[in-house]
Motif scaffolding. Structure first.
Motif, PDB file in Angstrom:
ATOM      1  N   ASP A 191     -49.208  34.933  31.369  1.00  0.00           N
ATOM      2  CA  ASP A 191     -49.461  35.727  32.575  1.00  0.00           C
ATOM      3  C   ASP A 191     -50.224  34.955  33.646  1.00  0.00           C
ATOM      4  O   ASP A 191     -50.609  35.522  34.672  1.00  0.00           O
ATOM      5  CB  ASP A 191     -50.197  37.022  32.227  1.00  0.00           C
ATOM      6  N   GLY A 192     -50.459  33.649  33.418  1.00  0.00           N
ATOM      7  CA  GLY A 192     -51.134  32.827  34.404  1.00  0.00           C
ATOM      8  C   GLY A 192     -52.621  32.693  34.201  1.00  0.00           C
ATOM      9  O   GLY A 192     -53.261  31.821  34.803  1.00  0.00           O
ATOM     10  N   ARG A 193     -53.213  33.546  33.381  1.00  0.00           N
ATOM     11  CA  ARG A 193     -54.643  33.435  33.132  1.00  0.00           C
ATOM     12  C   ARG A 193     -54.956  32.159  32.353  1.00  0.00           C
ATOM     13  O   ARG A 193     -54.057  31.532  31.801  1.00  0.00           O
ATOM     14  CB  ARG A 193     -55.149  34.668  32.385  1.00  0.00           C
ATOM     15  N   VAL A 194     -56.227  31.825  32.308  1.00  0.00           N
ATOM     16  CA  VAL A 194     -56.655  30.527  31.795  1.00  0.00           C
ATOM     17  C   VAL A 194     -57.603  30.689  30.614  1.00  0.00           C
ATOM     18  O   VAL A 194     -58.500  31.538  30.644  1.00  0.00           O
ATOM     19  CB  VAL A 194     -57.358  29.725  32.910  1.00  0.00           C
ATOM     20  N   LEU A 195     -57.383  29.875  29.593  1.00  0.00           N
ATOM     21  CA  LEU A 195     -58.323  29.741  28.483  1.00  0.00           C
ATOM     22  C   LEU A 195     -58.798  28.301  28.465  1.00  0.00           C
ATOM     23  O   LEU A 195     -57.992  27.385  28.311  1.00  0.00           O
ATOM     24  CB  LEU A 195     -57.652  30.099  27.154  1.00  0.00           C
ATOM     25  N   HIS A 196     -60.095  28.096  28.654  1.00  0.00           N
ATOM     26  CA  HIS A 196     -60.627  26.738  28.680  1.00  0.00           C
ATOM     27  C   HIS A 196     -60.853  26.232  27.254  1.00  0.00           C
ATOM     28  O   HIS A 196     -61.520  26.899  26.451  1.00  0.00           O
ATOM     29  CB  HIS A 196     -61.934  26.693  29.472  1.00  0.00           C
ATOM     30  N   LEU A 197     -60.302  25.057  26.970  1.00  0.00           N
ATOM     31  CA  LEU A 197     -60.386  24.444  25.652  1.00  0.00           C
ATOM     32  C   LEU A 197     -61.207  23.164  25.740  1.00  0.00           C
ATOM     33  O   LEU A 197     -61.087  22.410  26.712  1.00  0.00           O
ATOM     34  CB  LEU A 197     -58.992  24.097  25.136  1.00  0.00           C
ATOM     35  N   PRO A 198     -62.024  22.868  24.725  1.00  0.00           N
ATOM     36  CA  PRO A 198     -62.786  21.628  24.749  1.00  0.00           C
ATOM     37  C   PRO A 198     -61.878  20.419  24.605  1.00  0.00           C
ATOM     38  O   PRO A 198     -60.913  20.430  23.833  1.00  0.00           O
ATOM     39  CB  PRO A 198     -63.727  21.763  23.550  1.00  0.00           C
ATOM     40  N   ILE A 199     -62.189  19.370  25.357  1.00  0.00           N
ATOM     41  CA  ILE A 199     -61.439  18.112  25.282  1.00  0.00           C
ATOM     42  C   ILE A 199     -62.116  17.212  24.256  1.00  0.00           C
ATOM     43  O   ILE A 199     -63.322  16.974  24.318  1.00  0.00           O
ATOM     44  CB  ILE A 199     -61.387  17.424  26.657  1.00  0.00           C
ATOM     45  N   ARG A 200     -61.320  16.713  23.312  1.00  0.00           N
ATOM     46  CA  ARG A 200     -61.858  15.891  22.237  1.00  0.00           C
ATOM     47  C   ARG A 200     -61.193  14.512  22.277  1.00  0.00           C
ATOM     48  O   ARG A 200     -59.997  14.382  21.970  1.00  0.00           O
ATOM     49  CB  ARG A 200     -61.625  16.564  20.889  1.00  0.00           C
ATOM     50  N   PRO A 201     -61.943  13.467  22.657  1.00  0.00           N
ATOM     51  CA  PRO A 201     -61.382  12.115  22.679  1.00  0.00           C
ATOM     52  C   PRO A 201     -60.951  11.671  21.288  1.00  0.00           C
ATOM     53  O   PRO A 201     -61.596  11.995  20.281  1.00  0.00           O
ATOM     54  CB  PRO A 201     -62.548  11.257  23.199  1.00  0.00           C
ATOM     55  N   LEU A 202     -59.850  10.942  21.231  1.00  0.00           N
ATOM     56  CA  LEU A 202     -59.345  10.389  19.985  1.00  0.00           C
ATOM     57  C   LEU A 202     -59.903   8.978  19.839  1.00  0.00           C
ATOM     58  O   LEU A 202     -59.621   8.105  20.668  1.00  0.00           O
ATOM     59  CB  LEU A 202     -57.820  10.376  19.981  1.00  0.00           C
ATOM     60  N   ALA A 203     -60.684   8.758  18.810  1.00  0.00           N
ATOM     61  CA  ALA A 203     -61.389   7.484  18.624  1.00  0.00           C
ATOM     62  C   ALA A 203     -60.423   6.308  18.631  1.00  0.00           C
ATOM     63  O   ALA A 203     -59.335   6.371  18.028  1.00  0.00           O
ATOM     64  CB  ALA A 203     -62.173   7.510  17.316  1.00  0.00           C
ATOM     65  N   GLY A 204     -60.817   5.239  19.328  1.00  0.00           N
ATOM     66  CA  GLY A 204     -60.031   4.022  19.332  1.00  0.00           C
ATOM     67  C   GLY A 204     -58.822   4.052  20.242  1.00  0.00           C
ATOM     68  O   GLY A 204     -57.977   3.156  20.178  1.00  0.00           O
ATOM     69  N   THR A 205     -58.698   5.100  21.053  1.00  0.00           N
ATOM     70  CA  THR A 205     -57.561   5.211  21.973  1.00  0.00           C
ATOM     71  C   THR A 205     -58.089   5.575  23.351  1.00  0.00           C
ATOM     72  O   THR A 205     -59.258   5.872  23.534  1.00  0.00           O
ATOM     73  CB  THR A 205     -56.567   6.305  21.528  1.00  0.00           C
ATOM     74  N   GLY A 206     -57.204   5.575  24.330  1.00  0.00           N
ATOM     75  CA  GLY A 206     -57.550   6.076  25.652  1.00  0.00           C
ATOM     76  C   GLY A 206     -57.052   7.483  25.855  1.00  0.00           C
ATOM     77  O   GLY A 206     -56.861   7.926  26.982  1.00  0.00           O
ATOM     78  N   ASN A 207     -56.871   8.199  24.746  1.00  0.00           N
ATOM     79  CA  ASN A 207     -56.318   9.550  24.804  1.00  0.00           C
ATOM     80  C   ASN A 207     -57.288  10.584  24.266  1.00  0.00           C
ATOM     81  O   ASN A 207     -58.288  10.258  23.629  1.00  0.00           O
ATOM     82  CB  ASN A 207     -55.006   9.628  24.008  1.00  0.00           C
ATOM     83  N   ALA A 208     -56.957  11.842  24.506  1.00  0.00           N
ATOM     84  CA  ALA A 208     -57.742  12.969  24.008  1.00  0.00           C
ATOM     85  C   ALA A 208     -56.798  14.144  23.828  1.00  0.00           C
ATOM     86  O   ALA A 208     -55.664  14.145  24.335  1.00  0.00           O
ATOM     87  CB  ALA A 208     -58.872  13.326  24.975  1.00  0.00           C
ATOM     88  N   ILE A 209     -57.260  15.132  23.102  1.00  0.00           N
ATOM     89  CA  ILE A 209     -56.525  16.384  22.949  1.00  0.00           C
ATOM     90  C   ILE A 209     -57.457  17.543  23.264  1.00  0.00           C
ATOM     91  O   ILE A 209     -58.685  17.399  23.249  1.00  0.00           O
ATOM     92  CB  ILE A 209     -55.953  16.555  21.525  1.00  0.00           C
TER      93      ILE A 209
END
Length: 238
Positions: free
Chosen positions: A45-63
């Motif tokens: 419906d367009g509303r937002v749920l804020h989720l914590p960002i967790r960096p993935l060790a040893g990479t330049g990525n996060a989830i």
């Protein structure tokens, strides 16, 4: 006339860890990328749920992560509403839920679909269980290869020959949901749909494509969260 550069866009103050998953916010609450500590997941419906960002060790990525049993009751209800709406067109006769965090979601979804009960899978073996109604189970958060997924033999009549919707809280690597699909396959059942609260990145697609004989559009989530890549001090979609 002296021109002044535009003021930098104000960024929201960091959220306290205990405040994540506690509220579904209006659409305008979503800040644009790059994001610092939170990812704004969009519900249907367009509303937002804020989720914590967790960096993935040893990479330049996060989830971005979701832990459903730490969510407020209001958020749990909103996610169950959204998932039930997405599963309703598949007309399931029964909702089957995967442990651990998929069980309360499956129960809530089944209730919203007008069902009187649901079929919970489990990892605790009762003495009357049949090993033939079990498969090995592992997940990204619980990689213990000795665990098994069971269906209570007394629930077998609920799922045999039925239109089953298989539900978990998150599909990430796809290993947990694939175990559920494997267990249903042992009794000759291919679910009409697979559902979850969060479809996390795209990593699950290849494995699930092998395990699930249904069409790709039969895999649904209340929302999606992408793989994130470093952008200065923040993150954006990879």
């Amino acid at each position: 006339m002296t021109e002044h550069p535009p003021a930098p866009e104000a960024r929201p103050a960091p959220m306290r860890p205990q405040d994540f998953w506690q509220a579904v916010e209006p659409a305008e609450a979503a800040a644009p990328a790059p994001w610092t500590d939170r990812f704004p997941a969009r519900l249907p419906d367009g509303r937002v749920l804020h989720l914590p960002i967790r960096p993935l060790a040893g990479t330049g990525n996060a989830i971005a992560s979701l832990i459903l049993n730490q969510a407020s009751f209001a958020v749990e209800a909103a996610l169950a509403d959204a998932l039930a709406e997405r599963l309703a067109p598949f007309r399931p006769d029964i909702v089957a839920g995967l442990p651990t965090l998929g069980l309360p979601l499956a129960r809530a979804v089944a209730e919203r679909l007008g069902h009187a009960r649901y079929a919970p899978f489990g990892t605790s073996r009762k003495f009357w269980y049949d090993e033939g109604l079990s498969v090995p189970l592992s997940s990204i958060t619980s990689p213990d290869a000795t665990r098994r997924l069971y269906l209570d033999p007394r629930l077998l009549p609920l799922v045999e020959g039925a239109r089953v919707a298989l539900v978990d809280d998150v599909i990430s690597s796809g290993t947990s949901i694939s175990a559920g699909l494997g267990l249903l396959a042992r009794i000759g059942v291919t679910p009409v749909a697979v559902g979850c609260a969060m479809l996390q990145t795209e990593r699950w697609r290849p494995g699930l494509a092998e395990a699930f004989a249904g069409p790709p559009e039969a895999v649904v989530g209340a929302f999606r969260s992408p793989l994130l890549a470093r952008d200065g001090e923040g993150w954006r979609e990879a």
